[in-house]
Enzyme design. Structure first.
Site, PDB file in Angstrom:
ATOM      1  N   HIS A 107      13.146 -29.006  12.564  1.00  0.00           N
ATOM      2  CA  HIS A 107      14.333 -29.584  11.939  1.00  0.00           C
ATOM      3  C   HIS A 107      15.161 -28.481  11.304  1.00  0.00           C
ATOM      4  O   HIS A 107      14.671 -27.717  10.466  1.00  0.00           O
ATOM      5  CB  HIS A 107      13.929 -30.636  10.905  1.00  0.00           C
ATOM      6  CG  HIS A 107      13.317 -31.839  11.552  1.00  0.00           C
ATOM      7  ND1 HIS A 107      12.271 -32.534  11.008  1.00  0.00           N
ATOM      8  CD2 HIS A 107      13.632 -32.450  12.726  1.00  0.00           C
ATOM      9  CE1 HIS A 107      11.961 -33.540  11.823  1.00  0.00           C
ATOM     10  NE2 HIS A 107      12.771 -33.509  12.872  1.00  0.00           N
ATOM     11  N   GLU A 110      15.477 -27.545   7.487  1.00  0.00           N
ATOM     12  CA  GLU A 110      14.243 -27.380   6.722  1.00  0.00           C
ATOM     13  C   GLU A 110      13.868 -25.909   6.646  1.00  0.00           C
ATOM     14  O   GLU A 110      12.797 -25.469   7.059  1.00  0.00           O
ATOM     15  CB  GLU A 110      13.158 -28.270   7.334  1.00  0.00           C
ATOM     16  CG  GLU A 110      13.604 -29.743   7.268  1.00  0.00           C
ATOM     17  CD  GLU A 110      12.680 -30.734   7.967  1.00  0.00           C
ATOM     18  OE1 GLU A 110      11.588 -30.342   8.414  1.00  0.00           O
ATOM     19  OE2 GLU A 110      13.072 -31.918   8.058  1.00  0.00           O
ATOM     20  N   GLU A 321       4.619 -31.129   4.804  1.00  0.00           N
ATOM     21  CA  GLU A 321       5.933 -31.328   4.200  1.00  0.00           C
ATOM     22  C   GLU A 321       5.941 -30.493   2.919  1.00  0.00           C
ATOM     23  O   GLU A 321       5.224 -30.792   1.964  1.00  0.00           O
ATOM     24  CB  GLU A 321       6.168 -32.808   3.890  1.00  0.00           C
ATOM     25  CG  GLU A 321       6.204 -33.715   5.126  1.00  0.00           C
ATOM     26  CD  GLU A 321       7.517 -33.660   5.904  1.00  0.00           C
ATOM     27  OE1 GLU A 321       8.425 -32.895   5.491  1.00  0.00           O
ATOM     28  OE2 GLU A 321       7.624 -34.361   6.922  1.00  0.00           O
TER      29      GLU A 321
HETATM   30  O1  0X9 Z   1      10.320 -37.375  10.360  1.00  0.00           O
HETATM   31  C1  0X9 Z   1       9.737 -36.320  10.655  1.00  0.00           C
HETATM   32  O2  0X9 Z   1       9.823 -35.801  11.761  1.00  0.00           O
HETATM   33  C2  0X9 Z   1       8.865 -35.636   9.620  1.00  0.00           C
HETATM   34  N1  0X9 Z   1       9.439 -35.704   8.318  1.00  0.00           N
HETATM   35  S1  0X9 Z   1      10.819 -34.910   7.984  1.00  0.00           S
HETATM   36  O3  0X9 Z   1      11.264 -35.364   6.701  1.00  0.00           O
HETATM   37  N2  0X9 Z   1      10.512 -33.374   7.886  1.00  0.00           N
HETATM   38  O4  0X9 Z   1      11.750 -35.139   9.033  1.00  0.00           O
HETATM   39  C3  0X9 Z   1       7.517 -36.319   9.581  1.00  0.00           C
HETATM   40  C4  0X9 Z   1       6.695 -36.086  10.795  1.00  0.00           C
HETATM   41  C5  0X9 Z   1       5.303 -36.627  10.645  1.00  0.00           C
HETATM   42  N3  0X9 Z   1       5.126 -37.922  11.216  1.00  0.00           N
HETATM   43  C6  0X9 Z   1       5.226 -39.066  10.471  1.00  0.00           C
HETATM   44  N4  0X9 Z   1       5.457 -39.018   9.227  1.00  0.00           N
HETATM   45  N5  0X9 Z   1       4.975 -40.212  11.094  1.00  0.00           N
HETATM   46 ZN    ZN Z   2      11.155 -32.149   9.395  1.00  0.00          ZN
END
Ligand code: 0X9
Ligand code: ZN
Ligand code: CA
Ligand code: CA
Ligand code: CA
Length: 554
Positions: A107, A110, A321
């Site tokens: 991302h 980030e 995270e």
């Molecule tokens: O949404 C995502 O891809 C991840 N969080 S973020 O805020 N960095 O975008 C989380 C990925 C891990 N998978 C789940 N939480 N299901």
């Molecule tokens: Zn992310």
């Protein structure tokens, strides 16, 4: 318990929705690697732009060429190199050592993730020969670090109006690939992997969405680069990468699969693996003060990286995270001041050293019994293909019921079990014709012998035992000519039968049992394990299965 997970889930989804306003906007495509490099604003100068990242990792390589090898894994949509480093002793040689993978910047916004990978590289390089923990990691592991999987997005994120209220930042998340038929740009490359892609409402089919999954799995070049690299680490039929962390922001969480379902242990996870995920995640979290949980407890995703890493490759894969804790605003969540880089990356040092140490075999975190059973040179729960080869010598004669990796249907004759209906781990085992034919005797072994043989397994000088779970069932006029055998095959092809079960008049009822075989006479040699099943003599009902084949750690 559920209400806690729902709260954090709603909060984070709220942040995602807020971000649409900031980052879904139309922007000109292109730019490409020829455009002037974008840089962080002076007040965030400690963050690394793409240009600074490349300079930094090449400088570390130049200072430590014996242990650091920098290479490009491939190109992004706009043609930027996706840089990675391997860190190990004898770094130019593919040694038989457990491999650990890290990556960042799926991302774009980030940016702290890139800082965490650069910090890790620096700690490894500087600690070689000066820090005992680091030195043994470099000696006994092969560490891969991917610094910026989405360099186009990360650079684009810096190209907003510098005089705007948020400086140059765009809060961009996706890659920079145009979407056909739309002015909206970008795919969320953490929704673009092919494991249960689009299955479960954890991604969007809307090209304007910041969680747009792409038109098909692996439609994004960046996701393909990651896929191809991980696939390339299957060497001699065994995935070399044992553990993986992808760095994201934010929330101070350590997340493990699956994201596609709320179920803790769905059919595509074994209970041993679930227990190891929980223990390993808690071990990490106890060292950096993060919170460990299943990723769906944050919110459901489908097509994300760690589901693919585990689901396809059985890699113990985690999403970290990073700092800060959930703020609830896209700006507060993604743009901590650069003063936070040093303390927040260093905070994770002991958790990362622990991860690289125990990551050779995550089941170790469950204790020494697991270390013995699960951490030897071979451990196949048959849940994914580990390249067993059927009929390796072209000598098989069975006309039905050949060995296959499958999810078996139970069969019985007069309520006496012949083919057992479940595996000893997870969903799959190796079985003689998994499906049920029109009668109980359909799809059993007929007409002769079926064989199957493992990949090569290098045994240490003092090998542990071979163990496996097995069943064997016969009926009708069964004789000792019906059999299940296991053999060990030496490098010259010589086979030694080490296990045999035979039929008997009146039939044999199937029941799971465990075999244990001493491998001392093959010490230090590279062997294969084979199984043969035979319907000999008159045509009989013959069924067999095996699961959880392991060579133990001595
Ligand atoms: O949404 C995502 O891809 C991840 N969080 S973020 O805020 N960095 O975008 C989380 C990925 C891990 N998978 C789940 N939480 N299901
Ligand atoms: Zn992310
Ligand atoms: Ca090495
Ligand atoms: Ca299994
Ligand atoms: Ca069968």
């Amino acid at each position: 318990m559920r209400s806690v997970t729902r709260l954090s889930r709603r909060r984070t989804l709220g942040a995602l929705v807020l971000a649409i306003a900031a980052s879904g906007a139309v922007a000109p495509a292109g730019g490409g690697s020829t455009a002037a490099a974008a840089e962080f604003p002076s007040y965030d100068a400690r963050y690394h732009s793409y240009r600074e990242m490349v300079a930094e990792i090449k400088a570390v390589e130049a200072a430590h060429p014996d242990i650091v090898d920098v290479f490009s894994m491939g190109k992004s949509y706009e043609g930027r190199e996706i840089w990675a480093a391997k860190i190990s002793d004898n770094v130019k040689v593919d040694e038989n050592e457990p491999e650990i993978l890290f990556d960042s910047l799926h991302h774009a916004r980030e940016h702290m993730g890139l800082e965490q990978t650069l910090y890790l590289l620096g700690q490894l390089a500087d600690g070689w020969g000066t820090d005992t923990a680091v030195t043994s990691i470099i000696r006994y592991r092969e560490i891969w670090i991917v610094f910026a999987l989405n360099p186009d997005g990360a650079e684009y994120d810096l190209t907003g109006d510098p005089d705007g209220p948020r400086g140059p930042y765009r809060a961009w998340r996706k890659n920079r690939q145009p979407n056909a038929g739309s002015s909206y740009v970008g795919t969320d490359i953490n929704r673009n992997y092919d494991y249960r892609w689009a299955c479960c409402g954890g991604s969007s089919g809307d090209r304007s969405s910041i969680t747009y999954r792409g038109p098909e799995p692996f439609s994004a070049p960046e996701t393909r680069v990651m896929r191809d690299f991980v696939n390339s680490r299957v060497v001699n039929g065994q995935q070399q990468i044992r553990a993986h962390i992808t760095f994201h922001t934010n929330g101070e969480l350590i997340l493990f699969p699956y994201g596609y379902t709320y179920t803790d242990i769905p059919v595509d996870m074994t209970s041993d693996d679930y227990r190891a995920f929980v223990a390993f995640a808690k071990g990490q979290a106890s060292r950096n003060g993060y919170v460990a949980k299943q990723s769906s407890a944050l919110y459901v995703t489908d097509g994300d990286q760690i589901d693919w890493m585990y689901g396809r490759h059985r890699i113990f894969s985690f999403t970290w995270e990073l700092y800060p804790p959930e703020q609830g605003t896209v700006w507060g969540d993604h743009y901590p001041a650069d003063e936070q880089i040093a303390p927040q990356t260093a905070r994770n040092r002991s958790a990362l050293l622990y991860f690289m140490t125990y990551g050779d075999c995550a089941w170790r975190t469950l204790g020494t019994a697991y270390r013995t059973t699960h951490c030897g040179p071979f451990n196949d729960d048959l849940e994914i293909s580990r390249f067993w080869r059927r009929d390796p010598n072209g000598t098989d004669t069975a006309t039905t019921g050949a060995w296959q990796r499958g999810d078996p249907v139970a069969t019985s004759v007069s309520r006496r079990p012949k083919q057992l209906g479940s595996a000893t781990s997870g969903r799959y085992l190796m079985v003689t014709g998994a499906a049920l034919g029109s009668t109980a005797s359909a799809n059993d072994v007929d007409g002769g012998t079926s064989t199957v043989r493992s990949v090569t397994i290098p045994l240490p000088a003092a090998p542990g035992d071979l163990t496996f779970r097995w069943f064997f069932g016969t009926h009708y006029a069964s004789t000792t000519q019906d059999s299940l055998r296991a053999w060990i095959e030496a490098p010259d092809g010589t086979r030694t039968v080490v296990f045999q079960k035979s039929g008997a008049a009146g039939g044999v009822d199937a029941a799971w049992a465990t075999a244990r075989i001493d491998l001392a006479r093959w010490a230090g040699r590279t062997v294969r394990i084979g199984f043969s099943v035979t319907d000999g003599g008159a045509d009989n009902l013959v069924e067999a299965g095996f699961d959880d084949v392991r060579v133990e750690r001595p």
